[in-house]
Design an enzyme around this catalytic site. Structure first.
Site, short mmCIF file in Angstrom:
data_model
loop_
_atom_site.label_atom_id
_atom_site.label_comp_id
_atom_site.label_asym_id
_atom_site.label_seq_id
_atom_site.Cartn_x
_atom_site.Cartn_y
_atom_site.Cartn_z
N SER A 1 0.83 -1.16 0.10
CA SER A 1 0.04 0.13 0.04
C SER A 1 0.78 1.11 -0.10
CB SER A 1 -0.91 -0.10 1.40
OG SER A 1 -1.77 -1.26 1.46
C1 LIG Z 1 -3.46 -3.79 -0.24
S1 LIG Z 1 -2.99 -5.53 0.08
C2 LIG Z 1 -2.37 -5.61 1.53
C3 LIG Z 1 -1.04 -4.84 1.58
C4 LIG Z 1 -0.16 -5.02 2.71
N1 LIG Z 1 -0.95 -4.93 4.06
C5 LIG Z 1 0.97 -4.17 2.71
O1 LIG Z 1 2.00 -4.60 3.46
O2 LIG Z 1 1.11 -3.17 2.33
C6 LIG Z 1 -4.71 -6.31 0.27
C7 LIG Z 1 -4.58 -7.72 0.58
O3 LIG Z 1 -5.84 -8.25 1.39
C8 LIG Z 1 -5.95 -9.49 0.81
N2 LIG Z 1 -7.22 -10.01 1.24
C9 LIG Z 1 -8.64 -9.59 0.60
N3 LIG Z 1 -9.62 -10.19 1.09
C10 LIG Z 1 -9.18 -10.74 2.07
C11 LIG Z 1 -9.82 -11.47 3.10
N4 LIG Z 1 -10.93 -11.76 3.11
N5 LIG Z 1 -9.01 -12.01 4.09
C12 LIG Z 1 -7.57 -11.94 4.39
N6 LIG Z 1 -6.90 -11.24 3.41
C13 LIG Z 1 -7.74 -10.60 2.32
C14 LIG Z 1 -5.62 -9.49 -0.44
O4 LIG Z 1 -5.38 -10.68 -0.75
C15 LIG Z 1 -4.27 -8.62 -0.50
O5 LIG Z 1 -3.34 -9.18 -0.47
#
Ligand SMILES: C[S@@+](CC[C@H](N)C(=O)[O-])C[C@H]1O[C@@H](n2cnc3c(N)ncnc32)[C@H](O)[C@@H]1O
Length: 408
Positions: free
Chosen positions: A76
């Site tokens: 992000s």
């Molecule tokens: C923007 S990314 C995360 C960025 C991360 N936190 C960072 O280090 O910058 C969003 C993540 O949310 C995950 N995601 C989406 N739905 C989810 C769920 N129901 N449970 C867990 N993870 C989920 C996606 O697979 C994705 O990898």
């Protein structure tokens, strides 16, 4: 003994310091603890596909897309990570749960909670958790962060520590607050979550209060959408050959056939409000939040480029809309000397009345001095909470919760 630093290591340190300075100047970083975390964690290792300049720019790095090219996972943008860390209230020795992994933000969390703290980071996608585990090991954070592959709808995937997590930080756009998030949050904890409602994306920091959650801070930002059991629902009604669509939450209905007939008649009322929208003023989010907090029903229309060419709307930006029976009114713009003027288009039998009501709302926002300053209070109650136990405000009924949005 002196240690020689390679030019690249010096470059990286300088890039990291420059990023901290930018985030400080923008007001995204407010505490030394968060600044030190950004100084300590090597962001470029978690974004190996990006150049050094890209890795340390104040922007997201996309790490995975679906087959239509839409982002599924990313590192992000630093500004929003900094703001969410500040909103989390985390400090040394605390326990954090990150829902939506990648590695970098988990490492920042580990720095903020320190050696005596605890970080659990979960993701629904095994490719993401494998990658996060590998990069956390490469950077030496693997013994400070527990990575799990599970649907974050249900929280940590295993029982929360005694007393719950001091902060739960959700890093995917969530349409709803499932019960596990409230249950796994410590009594004095903070749930920091990018929430979507009525087409708006707003990050809230929630705290427990009298059996429900209440927002204590917020910032505007969109994230990649949640997958799993808390994925986005909602539906869109096509109003004119795909060129104008009305997007609705699951608790909203509109008479699509009647609205299509109204659009097809071509009979329209337009009111120009005299309210200006200037270049980079960035006031639209505040108008959106103000309307969603004060207008019912409230949703958004989406015009395609062809819809703009056809004159259905002045822009392709999602625009606030309201409707009543077969009448629809929505925001539009027209260019003026140094920016744009906000207006309302309305179709249907009561087009003049509904256009006037929406135009009055826009003028009230402008006259009330709300430009740029709207921070509604959001409250989250369990689904099924009776109406008379809700605080006053606009109610959004989701599967797991009743969200109430009010100006104060
Ligand atoms: C923007 S990314 C995360 C960025 C991360 N936190 C960072 O280090 O910058 C969003 C993540 O949310 C995950 N995601 C989406 N739905 C989810 C769920 N129901 N449970 C867990 N993870 C989920 C996606 O697979 C994705 O990898």
């Amino acid at each position: 003994m002196t240690t020689q630093t390679t030019p690249e290591a010096a470059d990286i340190t300088a890039l990291r310091e420059a990023l901290v300075n930018t985030l400080r100047q923008q007001g995204d970083i407010r505490s030394d603890r968060v600044a030190d975390a950004f100084r300590a964690v090597p962001r470029h290792i978690f974004a190996p596909q990006a150049s050094l300049a890209e890795a340390y720019a104040d922007d997201a790095v996309i790490t995975k897309t679906n087959d239509r090219g839409h982002p599924l996972s990313s590192v992000s943008a630093p500004w929003v990570q900094a703001r969410m860390l500040e909103l989390s209230g985390l400090g040394p020795g605390m326990r954090a749960l990150e829902l939506g992994s990648g590695g970098y933000n988990a490492a920042l969390l580990a720095e903020v909670v320190g050696e005596n703290g605890e970080v659990v980071s979960v993701d629904i996608d095994p490719e993401v958790t494998d990658r996060a585990s590998r990069l956390l090991a490469q950077t030496g954070y693997n013994d400070r962060v527990t990575v799990r592959c599970t649907d974050g709808t249900y929280g940590a995937g295993e029982p929360a520590p005694d007393g719950g997590f001091d902060a739960i930080v959700v890093t995917a756009q969530a349409p709803d607050i499932p019960p596990a998030w409230t249950a796994q949050l410590a009594r004095s904890g903070r749930l920091v979550v990018p929430l979507s409602f009525r087409g708006i994306h707003q990050v809230f920091s929630f705290a427990h209060e009298d059996g429900h959650l209440v927002s204590r801070g917020q910032t505007r930002c969109g994230f990649v959408g949640m997958q799993g059991d808390n994925r986005h629902g909602g539906h869109a009604i096509d109003l004119s050959d795909g060129d104008l669509r009305l997007g609705l939450n699951d608790d909203q209905q509109a008479d699509g056939a009647a609205l299509r007939t109204a659009l097809a008649s071509g009979q329209r009322s337009t009111i120009w409000t005299g309210v200006a929208l200037r270049g980079n003023e960035g006031v639209l989010p505040s108008l959106d939040l103000w309307l969603v907090s004060t207008l019912s029903p409230c949703a958004r229309v989406y015009a395609s480029s062809r819809g703009v060419e056809r004159g259905l709307s002045g822009w392709t930006i999602a625009a606030a809309a309201t409707w009543e029976g077969g009448t629809l009114a929505y925001l539009t713009i027209r260019p003026e000397a140094d920016g744009f003027e906000l207006g309302v288009h309305a179709y249907g039998p009561d087009r003049e009345g509904l256009a006037a009501r929406l135009a009055d709302r826009i003028r009230a926002w402008d006259d009330g001095g709300y430009r740029g300053t709207v921070e509604p209070v959001a409250r989250v109650y369990p689904a099924g909470t009776p109406d008379d136990q809700l605080a006053p405000g606009q109610v959004i009924d989701n599967r797991y919760s009743r969200l109430v949005i009010a100006l104060s």
